[in-house]
Design a protein around this motif. Structure first.
Motif, PDB file in Angstrom:
ATOM      1  N   LYS A   8      55.660  31.792   7.906  1.00 53.85           N
ATOM      2  CA  LYS A   8      56.548  32.796   7.304  1.00 53.85           C
ATOM      3  C   LYS A   8      57.959  32.684   7.876  1.00 53.85           C
ATOM      4  O   LYS A   8      58.141  32.226   9.002  1.00 53.85           O
ATOM      5  N   PRO A   9      58.954  33.150   7.127  1.00 50.93           N
ATOM      6  CA  PRO A   9      60.307  33.222   7.692  1.00 50.93           C
ATOM      7  C   PRO A   9      60.382  34.369   8.704  1.00 50.93           C
ATOM      8  O   PRO A   9      59.526  35.255   8.727  1.00 50.93           O
ATOM      9  N   VAL A  10      61.417  34.326   9.524  1.00 52.33           N
ATOM     10  CA  VAL A  10      61.632  35.329  10.567  1.00 52.33           C
ATOM     11  C   VAL A  10      62.903  36.108  10.249  1.00 52.33           C
ATOM     12  O   VAL A  10      63.908  35.521   9.851  1.00 52.33           O
TER      13      VAL A  10
ATOM     14  N   GLU B 236      57.183  40.197   3.934  1.00 51.38           N
ATOM     15  CA  GLU B 236      57.153  38.746   3.756  1.00 51.38           C
ATOM     16  C   GLU B 236      57.657  38.008   4.994  1.00 51.38           C
ATOM     17  O   GLU B 236      57.631  36.784   5.039  1.00 51.38           O
ATOM     18  N   PHE B 237      58.137  38.747   5.994  1.00 48.58           N
ATOM     19  CA  PHE B 237      58.752  38.158   7.182  1.00 48.58           C
ATOM     20  C   PHE B 237      57.985  38.517   8.448  1.00 48.58           C
ATOM     21  O   PHE B 237      57.301  39.533   8.504  1.00 48.58           O
ATOM     22  N   ILE B 238      58.165  37.697   9.463  1.00 48.72           N
ATOM     23  CA  ILE B 238      57.805  38.078  10.820  1.00 48.72           C
ATOM     24  C   ILE B 238      59.050  38.778  11.351  1.00 48.72           C
ATOM     25  O   ILE B 238      60.162  38.234  11.267  1.00 48.72           O
ATOM     26  N   LEU B 239      58.900  39.976  11.864  1.00 50.66           N
ATOM     27  CA  LEU B 239      60.037  40.800  12.273  1.00 50.66           C
ATOM     28  C   LEU B 239      60.207  40.793  13.786  1.00 50.66           C
ATOM     29  O   LEU B 239      59.253  41.031  14.525  1.00 50.66           O
TER      30      LEU B 239
ATOM     31  N   VAL C  15      68.132  35.459   9.456  1.00 52.22           N
ATOM     32  CA  VAL C  15      66.899  35.036   8.786  1.00 52.22           C
ATOM     33  C   VAL C  15      66.735  33.545   9.066  1.00 52.22           C
ATOM     34  O   VAL C  15      67.657  32.758   8.870  1.00 52.22           O
ATOM     35  N   MET C  16      65.551  33.200   9.542  1.00 54.22           N
ATOM     36  CA  MET C  16      65.235  31.800   9.805  1.00 54.22           C
ATOM     37  C   MET C  16      64.006  31.442   9.003  1.00 54.22           C
ATOM     38  O   MET C  16      63.049  32.188   8.954  1.00 54.22           O
ATOM     39  N   ARG C  17      64.073  30.287   8.358  1.00 57.14           N
ATOM     40  CA  ARG C  17      62.890  29.799   7.665  1.00 57.14           C
ATOM     41  C   ARG C  17      62.737  28.320   7.940  1.00 57.14           C
ATOM     42  O   ARG C  17      63.700  27.632   8.279  1.00 57.14           O
TER      43      ARG C  17
ATOM     44  N   LEU D  62      56.527  49.392  10.670  1.00 60.76           N
ATOM     45  CA  LEU D  62      56.909  47.986  10.565  1.00 60.76           C
ATOM     46  C   LEU D  62      56.475  47.255  11.833  1.00 60.76           C
ATOM     47  O   LEU D  62      56.682  47.744  12.935  1.00 60.76           O
ATOM     48  N   PRO D  63      55.893  46.076  11.691  1.00 60.61           N
ATOM     49  CA  PRO D  63      55.382  45.350  12.859  1.00 60.61           C
ATOM     50  C   PRO D  63      56.461  44.524  13.566  1.00 60.61           C
ATOM     51  O   PRO D  63      56.496  43.300  13.486  1.00 60.61           O
ATOM     52  N   TRP D  64      57.362  45.180  14.268  1.00 55.03           N
ATOM     53  CA  TRP D  64      58.428  44.497  14.990  1.00 55.03           C
ATOM     54  C   TRP D  64      57.871  43.893  16.280  1.00 55.03           C
ATOM     55  O   TRP D  64      57.121  44.545  16.997  1.00 55.03           O
TER      56      TRP D  64
END
Length: 121
Positions: free
Chosen positions: A50-52, A83-86, A116-118, A32-34
């Protein structure tokens, strides 16, 4: 007890629980790209539209480690996380002033915590 916590604190300072890749500011954990940087993660999310997902965690948090060992290894969860930036925000010392300000800003009262932020539409 003091020796145990002293040893744990020193170990946490010198051991990186999430191995870093060579990509700028990005850390990999089980594929996972954290991102270890809140600022960089939010910047990347804005650029990518993207959402975070922010994972507030610490090495002493047993439930945080359990999430990494179970939930974040689940195939369906990993697909959805794509689907998120992690961002993994390490809140090792919640009483540290800088950390406390971040935790208070996001309303985090205990670990683990997920935000979660979008982008507002």
């Amino acid at each position: 007890i003091a020796l145990y916590y002293g040893y744990s604190g020193i170990r946490a300072l010198f051991e990186s629980p999430v191995p870093s890749s060579t990509e700028k500011g990005i850390e990999k954990e089980e594929g996972l790209p954290w991102s270890g940087s809140l600022e960089l993660g939010l910047q990347r999310a804005t650029e990518a539209g993207k959402p975070v997902l922010i994972d507030f965690w610490a090495t002493w948090c047993k439930n945080c480690l359990a999430m990494d060992a179970t939930t974040f290894k689940d195939h369906e969860v990993r697909q959805k996380l794509g689907e998120f930036i992690l961002v993994k925000y390490q809140a090792e010392n919640p009483r540290d002033q800088a950390t406390k300000e971040i935790l208070d800003y996001f309303g985090v009262v205990g670990l683990p915590a997920y935000v979660v932020m979008r982008k507002a539409e």
